[in-house]
Design an enzyme around this catalytic site. Structure first.
Site: not given
Ligand SMILES: NC(=O)c1ccc[n+]([C@@H]2O[C@H](COP(=O)([O-])OP(=O)(O)OC[C@H]3O[C@@H](n4cnc5c(N)ncnc54)[C@H](O)[C@@H]3O)[C@@H](O)[C@H]2O)c1
Length: 321
Positions: A140, A281
């Site tokens: 990732y 993990r």
């Molecule tokens: N949650 C965390 O702690 C965290 C930490 C670091 C980075 N991130 C990054 O932040 C972003 C949002 O994370 P989140 O926690 O809200 O995740 P999430 O899974 O809740 O949200 C991801 C969203 O993207 C949409 N999605 C996925 N694949 C897609 C595609 N191919 N086309 C269009 N839409 C698509 C999903 O339906 C969802 O609405 C991501 O890029 C994640 O990698 C999250």
């Protein structure tokens, strides 16, 4: 002008949309794989489509001339986490490549990219700065490094900023917008408190204060504010220095071990969290905590406490589980 938010129906995206749509026209672009429409305010337009499809993206930009894009759409969890990169690559790497190509075709020149602390890998005990070498320890993280690399290859042609988010928790004032993902630590803690099974704390022999992994947990509302600030910075008409401002940490700067978080959640819920220790993990670093020097200089610092974040997530869990 319109700002497009990809992944806007997700956990973080929904908070960004709520905040950003108070000041800007916002259009959500989401394939709804993990996103949910009921997280979104009613006045925001939603286009269903995937960043893996250049056609979907061309249709989007054809319909909505945009000032810029907040790119959150990604796959953050996979069943075989963390070994199998195939689950992440199409959304997280091909998706970025398709997006920036479609933006270039449509003449859209501003991009905020949701990157991750996972780009750093194992950082040791020092708070990590943005210029630290990028040596991710799971696939990732590799995809996020690759996403940043693709974007920075556009150089001055694209005003862009990667927000390297640490561990995002909370639900804030939008209690229906909590993280419901199957792999988050806090949902697992709450599950142990309400329905079981007991929490398994992965790793008890890390070289940390209490043997559990140390992370930097940041309130999702602080993260949403960081995006709003990012939009402001990218919209500033003054010349942009892409090298200096390519990436910024979005964290709390606080060291919190898994066992600390378990204790805080127990205090907030008024009950002891049942847990046992399990094996580490693969692909988990011992400690990753943000240095916030650059973030503060860019007015992207946090305002909320971890207890506030955990309390908002707990409230949401109790109401909506
Ligand atoms: N949650 C965390 O702690 C965290 C930490 C670091 C980075 N991130 C990054 O932040 C972003 C949002 O994370 P989140 O926690 O809200 O995740 P999430 O899974 O809740 O949200 C991801 C969203 O993207 C949409 N999605 C996925 N694949 C897609 C595609 N191919 N086309 C269009 N839409 C698509 C999903 O339906 C969802 O609405 C991501 O890029 C994640 O990698 C999250």
């Amino acid at each position: 002008m319109t700002w497009i938010v990809t992944g806007g129906a997700g956990f973080i995206g929904a908070h960004v949309v709520h905040l950003l749509s108070r000041r800007h026209e916002v259009v959500v672009f989401d394939n709804l794989s993990t996103g949910r429409l009921d997280r979104l305010p009613g006045h925001v337009a939603v286009v269903k489509g995937s960043v893996t499809s250049p056609d979907d993206l061309d249709t989007l930009f054809g319909r909505y001339p945009a000032a810029g894009v907040v790119h959150l759409a990604a796959c953050k969890t996979a069943p075989e986490f963390p070994r199998d990169a195939r689950h992440y690559w199409p959304d997280n790497v091909d998706g970025v490549r398709n997006l920036v190509a479609a933006m270039t075709r449509a003449g859209v020149g501003r991009l905020l990219f949701a990157s991750s602390a996972a780009v750093y890998g194992d950082t040791g005990r020092r708070r990590v700065r943005e210029r630290h070498r990028l040596r991710p320890v799971n696939p990732y993280g590799v995809t996020k490094v690759e996403g940043e690399r693709i974007i920075s290859a556009y150089g001055g042609a694209l005003r862009s900023l990667a927000l390297r988010q640490f561990n995002v928790v909370g639900a804030g004032s939008h209690p229906y917008a909590a993280d419901t993902g199957p792999t988050g630590l806090l949902p697992a803690v709450f599950r142990a408190l309400t329905d079981g099974p007991e929490l398994v704390v992965r790793g008890h022999d890390y070289p940390t204060r209490d043997g559990s992994a140390v992370r930097d947990y940041v309130h999702v509302e602080d993260v949403a504010r960081a995006y709003l600030r990012g939009v402001e910075l990218l919209s500033d008409p003054r010349p942009w220095s892409p090298r200096r401002r390519r990436a910024v940490n979005v964290g709390s700067g606080e060291r919190t071990s898994v066992l600390d978080l378990v204790r805080i959640a127990g205090r907030v819920a008024g009950a002891e969290v049942p847990f046992r220790s399990g094996a580490r993990r693969a692909g988990d670093a011992a400690e990753v905590v943000a240095d916030l020097g650059r973030a503060r200089r860019m007015s992207i610092g946090p305002r909320s406490s971890l207890t506030e974040a955990v309390a908002s997530a707990w409230e949401s869990w109790r109401r909506h589980r």
